[in-house]
Scaffold this motif. Structure first.
Motif, PDB file in Angstrom:
ATOM      1  N   UNK A  32     -31.434  79.211 108.238  1.00  9.37           N
ATOM      2  CA  UNK A  32     -31.562  78.130 109.222  1.00  9.37           C
ATOM      3  C   UNK A  32     -30.168  77.605 109.544  1.00  9.37           C
ATOM      4  N   UNK A  33     -29.936  77.270 110.831  1.00 11.22           N
ATOM      5  CA  UNK A  33     -28.595  76.810 111.188  1.00 11.22           C
ATOM      6  C   UNK A  33     -28.680  75.498 111.961  1.00 11.22           C
ATOM      7  N   UNK A  34     -27.575  75.103 112.590  1.00  9.20           N
ATOM      8  CA  UNK A  34     -27.460  73.803 113.254  1.00  9.20           C
ATOM      9  C   UNK A  34     -28.533  73.629 114.327  1.00  9.20           C
ATOM     10  N   UNK A  70     -33.360  72.938 100.728  1.00  9.89           N
ATOM     11  CA  UNK A  70     -32.483  73.838 101.472  1.00  9.89           C
ATOM     12  C   UNK A  70     -31.597  74.600 100.496  1.00  9.89           C
ATOM     13  N   UNK A  71     -32.191  75.015  99.377  1.00 14.65           N
ATOM     14  CA  UNK A  71     -31.360  75.709  98.388  1.00 14.65           C
ATOM     15  C   UNK A  71     -30.895  77.045  98.922  1.00 14.65           C
ATOM     16  N   UNK A  72     -29.653  77.373  98.650  1.00 18.75           N
ATOM     17  CA  UNK A  72     -29.062  78.687  98.927  1.00 18.75           C
ATOM     18  C   UNK A  72     -29.154  79.088 100.393  1.00 18.75           C
ATOM     19  N   UNK A  73     -29.194  78.128 101.310  1.00 16.39           N
ATOM     20  CA  UNK A  73     -29.193  78.494 102.730  1.00 16.39           C
ATOM     21  C   UNK A  73     -27.773  78.824 103.135  1.00 16.39           C
ATOM     22  N   UNK A  74     -27.535  80.024 103.639  1.00 18.70           N
ATOM     23  CA  UNK A  74     -26.136  80.415 103.866  1.00 18.70           C
ATOM     24  C   UNK A  74     -25.470  79.727 105.055  1.00 18.70           C
ATOM     25  N   UNK A  75     -26.245  79.220 106.023  1.00 11.31           N
ATOM     26  CA  UNK A  75     -25.616  78.643 107.209  1.00 11.31           C
ATOM     27  C   UNK A  75     -25.670  77.130 107.243  1.00 11.31           C
ATOM     28  N   UNK A 109     -21.882  70.105 109.261  1.00 10.57           N
ATOM     29  CA  UNK A 109     -22.398  69.699 110.572  1.00 10.57           C
ATOM     30  C   UNK A 109     -23.915  69.514 110.497  1.00 10.57           C
ATOM     31  N   UNK A 110     -24.590  70.420 109.773  1.00  7.22           N
ATOM     32  CA  UNK A 110     -26.048  70.307 109.645  1.00  7.22           C
ATOM     33  C   UNK A 110     -26.427  69.033 108.909  1.00  7.22           C
ATOM     34  N   UNK A 111     -25.665  68.689 107.873  1.00  2.00           N
ATOM     35  CA  UNK A 111     -26.003  67.484 107.120  1.00  2.00           C
ATOM     36  C   UNK A 111     -25.869  66.251 107.984  1.00  2.00           C
ATOM     37  N   UNK A 153     -36.779  63.398  98.955  1.00  3.50           N
ATOM     38  CA  UNK A 153     -36.193  64.396  98.074  1.00  3.50           C
ATOM     39  C   UNK A 153     -35.441  65.427  98.898  1.00  3.50           C
ATOM     40  N   UNK A 154     -34.219  65.726  98.509  1.00  3.04           N
ATOM     41  CA  UNK A 154     -33.415  66.703  99.234  1.00  3.04           C
ATOM     42  C   UNK A 154     -32.714  67.585  98.222  1.00  3.04           C
ATOM     43  N   UNK A 155     -32.783  68.891  98.466  1.00  6.89           N
ATOM     44  CA  UNK A 155     -32.100  69.786  97.545  1.00  6.89           C
ATOM     45  C   UNK A 155     -31.140  70.677  98.306  1.00  6.89           C
ATOM     46  N   UNK A 156     -29.865  70.640  97.919  1.00  4.32           N
ATOM     47  CA  UNK A 156     -28.856  71.445  98.600  1.00  4.32           C
ATOM     48  C   UNK A 156     -28.209  72.423  97.622  1.00  4.32           C
ATOM     49  N   UNK A 157     -28.877  72.718  96.532  1.00  6.02           N
ATOM     50  CA  UNK A 157     -28.238  73.502  95.479  1.00  6.02           C
ATOM     51  C   UNK A 157     -27.852  74.878  95.982  1.00  6.02           C
ATOM     52  N   UNK A 158     -26.641  75.266  95.713  1.00  4.28           N
ATOM     53  CA  UNK A 158     -26.224  76.635  95.993  1.00  4.28           C
ATOM     54  C   UNK A 158     -25.878  76.918  97.437  1.00  4.28           C
ATOM     55  N   UNK A 159     -25.782  75.930  98.311  1.00  2.00           N
ATOM     56  CA  UNK A 159     -25.389  76.199  99.703  1.00  2.00           C
ATOM     57  C   UNK A 159     -23.891  76.435  99.740  1.00  2.00           C
ATOM     58  N   UNK A 160     -23.459  77.593 100.203  1.00  2.00           N
ATOM     59  CA  UNK A 160     -22.030  77.900 100.083  1.00  2.00           C
ATOM     60  C   UNK A 160     -21.133  77.126 101.032  1.00  2.00           C
ATOM     61  N   UNK A 161     -21.693  76.520 102.089  1.00  2.00           N
ATOM     62  CA  UNK A 161     -20.803  75.896 103.066  1.00  2.00           C
ATOM     63  C   UNK A 161     -20.786  74.385 103.005  1.00  2.00           C
TER      64      UNK A 161
END
Lengths: 230, 486
Positions: free
Chosen positions: A109-111, A128-133, A137-139, A151-159
């Protein structure tokens, strides 16, 4: 031939009397004391023969799908595609039902794609764990969900970096935030402290204090005998 | 022997015949080209002044379709869009002339790097909206093969503008205009402000406008390097030199009403090489004035403003150098990670820098206390007297702070209405302006570059209509006043 592999994470399922085991192994199943031996024999064989491993996985999956079919959601069956891969049109009746949780882990998923998520005014939990895109800006786009998101999970998002985490303060209803394993954040421990100060009523997971410290060469417990000097 | 004479005969024959038959009143001689060719041949032959052993690689080319004076973010943005929008590809030769290749005094790199849509003029809001879109997709616009992607380190924390009782009505109007153009801004009362940012002292604040999305700050050096790398890969030529002279030709024309107008056209730009007396006359078709704070001086070189005052010939380009200070301080009890770019009603501003409780900020001086722009020395008393008191009053935590460093930079300040000048000059018809943005040039550079490129290539603005930013407003007196200037 099959080479010995590293220890598998799959634990062999408990074999009840009702199932038919693989050939000669069913004898080993019933008594409690022998179960451990049976498991290790199955493990031994699975370690050495790919076919045995594949058969064991297949049987495990069959048991898991039986478990799934028994569960329900909101008083109904899970909505699954039929044999042809088509969904029944039943779910169109659900359009008025508010979506409470979305698990988009690993999705690309992206912007622009966030448009669909931001329309969900009752969303309580977003993974949104491990979402590559997903990036800073998305946040910055998540603020319309402020009144409902808990509840929000951003674990492992590389960007995702600490600059994007700064705009999470719009989400004043947030109670659980997972920011573990974010490689783009420069100092995880300090970021976690600052995020906790920014969102006082939120429980922040991940980004341990010790994460900034460098570990030595990875030390794992060895079960095979190696050339350790006595 | 026979072969050589045959060859000689063959070679000289057509040439001799050619020169002979094309004498007098032929196609070739119509523009005087034959005399030029003869001059060139004479200089090549022994005794002429052309020395083939002389290395000219450090000089700019002898001719270029477009010469851009100034290699900062605006100049490079115009170069990028010219090469991107030209049809067919490779049609236009562009030369960028920059006299300071270290960018030590350029406004771009000394800037605080903020970008916002909270302006009072609708065109400014549109320019910023396109620019933030450009920055978000910067790796699609400025991708160069085999080079790593750019990371402009954008902080999406937004701008918070505070207004006193007097300014509250203007702020509401501005927010209405901004929302119409598509900016995401919300208005907050003092109570909401206290709830959201408990470290603010809301005494004297009647209304606040907070940008929720598309606003924040980024690294201007990265944008500049990205543009530079991309335009070099697109074939734009760079020259490290200074423009010292424009050679132009005049044409006396009559307007429809019978008035006589003297239209000038620049046909040569003299570029002097740094620390040398050498100069290269570059033949050009179009000159773009993107010299930032020094645009006024470049315009004077072209003869803009040399005429009786009150006439179009006598209207100068009102862009001047103005010095502005930026201070970096450390305050361990200061506002947290959520701090936006805060602008006080008194004109003082500050923003966070990094994770370590460091803050950047400053204030624009009033007309009377304008510092001397001769050098970039920092006046630390200015911080003590003019910046710190309003800061400490607005954010009580800032009563204890320690200034770590400071620097000064130039605004290309438009003394007429503090808004940019874009488009051609009415009399010097091939000089286009892209300057005068008075402190918000960096954040609008991608969009302004595209607008100027459209003007040059198509003759009119296509995407964003900047007709109210043309030079002619200085003569007709129509101010496009931008109220939200910091």
């Amino acid at each position: 031939m099959a080479a010995p592999k590293a220890s598998l994470h799959l634990v062999a399922p408990v074999w009840n009397g009702g199932t038919r085991g693989i050939g000669g192994l069913s004898r080993v199943v019933a008594p409690e004391g022998n179960q451990k031996k049976g498991r290790s024999l199955l493990q031994f064989l699975a370690d050495r023969f790919y076919d045995v491993e594949a058969l064991r996985d297949h049987l495990l999956r069959k048991r898991v799908s039986k478990v799934h079919q028994k569960n329900r959601f909101q008083g109904r069956e899970w909505i699954r595609p039929n044999q042809r891969g088509h969904f029944s049109l039943d779910f169109l009746k659900l359009q008025a039902v508010p979506v409470e949780a979305v698990d988009a882990s690993g999705c690309a998923i992206n912007y622009q794609g966030l448009d669909s998520l931001l329309a969900l005014k009752e969303l309580q939990s977003l993974w949104l764990q491990r979402c590559p895109h997903v990036d800073d800006w998305c946040l910055s786009r998540l603020h319309p969900l402020a009144s409902s998101l808990q509840e929000l999970s951003l674990a492992g998002c590389p960007r995702v970096s600490e600059r994007g985490l700064a705009c999470l303060h719009h989400l004043w209803n947030l109670r659980r935030l997972d920011i573990s394993d974010l490689p783009a954040v420069s100092s995880p421990g300090l970021t976690r402290i600052l995020v906790e100060e920014m969102l006082p009523s939120c429980e922040v997971l991940g980004a341990d204090w010790a994460q900034g410290l460098k570990l030595g060469p990875e030390e794992q417990p060895r079960d095979t005998a190696g050339p350790i000097p006595a | 022997m026979l072969r050589r004479t045959l060859l000689l005969g063959l070679c000289r024959g057509p040439l001799g015949r050619g020169l002979g038959t094309h004498r007098g009143g032929s196609i070739l001689d119509r523009d005087g080209k034959m005399s030029e060719i003869k001059k060139k041949i004479q200089s090549i032959l022994p005794g002429g002044d052309w020395n083939p052993l002389y290395d000219t690689s450090h000089l700019p080319p002898e001719s270029s379709d477009v010469v851009i004076v100034g290699g900062g973010v605006l100049g490079l943005s115009v170069a990028y869009w010219l090469k991107k929008l030209e049809k067919p590809r490779g049609a236009i030769r562009v030369l960028v002339v920059e006299r300071d290749h270290t960018y030590s005094r350029a406004s771009t790199v000394l800037s605080v790097g903020g970008i916002r849509q909270q302006f009072s003029v609708p065109e400014n809001v549109q320019l910023s909206l396109f620019s933030i879109d450009f920055l978000r997709n910067i790796n699609e616009y400025l991708a160069v093969a085999d080079d790593p992607p750019l990371d402009i380190q954008f902080n999406p924390s937004g701008y918070l503008l505070l207004a006193s009782e007097k300014g509250a009505a203007i702020m509401e109007n501005n927010v209405k205009v901004q929302r119409q153009e598509g900016a995401k801004v919300c208005l907050m009362s003092p109570e909401q402000l206290r709830n959201k940012f408990p470290w603010i002292n809301t005494e004297g604040v009647a209304l606040a406008s907070y940008g929720m999305e598309h606003e924040g700050w980024f690294d201007p050096w990265c944008l500049l390097q990205g543009l530079r790398r991309k335009v070099q890969s697109m074939g734009v030529l760079f020259c490290h030199g200074e423009v010292t002279r424009f050679m132009s030709s005049s044409n006396l024309m009559k307007t429809a009403s019978g008035e006589e107008v003297n239209l000038k056209r620049i046909h040569e730009v003299h570029v002097k090489i740094d620390q040398s007396l050498e100069y290269q006359p570059v033949e050009c078709a179009i000159v773009i004035n993107a010299a930032g704070a020094w645009s006024g001086q470049v315009a004077e070189l072209a003869g803009i403003g040399k005429g009786p005052p009150g006439t179009l010939q006598g209207t100068k380009l009102p862009v001047e150098l103005r010095k502005r200070y930026v201070y970096l301080w450390h305050c361990p009890q200061g506002p947290g990670l959520e701090t936006p770019f805060v602008i006080d009603p008194s004109g003082t501003y500050f923003r966070r820098e990094g994770l370590g409780h460091n803050y950047l900020g400053g204030c624009s001086p009033t007309e009377e206390e304008e510092p001397d722009p001769g050098n970039l020395e920092v006046d630390h008393d200015f911080f003590q007297d003019r910046v710190w008191p309003p800061l400490a009053q607005r954010v009580p935590a800032f009563e204890t702070l320690k200034v770590r460093s400071a620097w000064a930079g130039y605004y290309d300040y438009n003394t007429f209405d503090q808004n940019g000048v874009v488009g051609p000059h009415p009399l010097v018809i091939n000089m286009y302006f892209a300057t005068g943005f008075s402190g918000h040039g960096l954040q609008q550079a991608p969009a302004v570059g595209r607008a100027v490129a459209e003007m040059v290539l198509e003759g009119h603005f296509q995407t964003i209509n900047l007709s109210s930013f043309l030079f002619s407003r200085f003569y007709s007196g129509e101010k496009v006043q931008e109220h939200n200037i910091i």
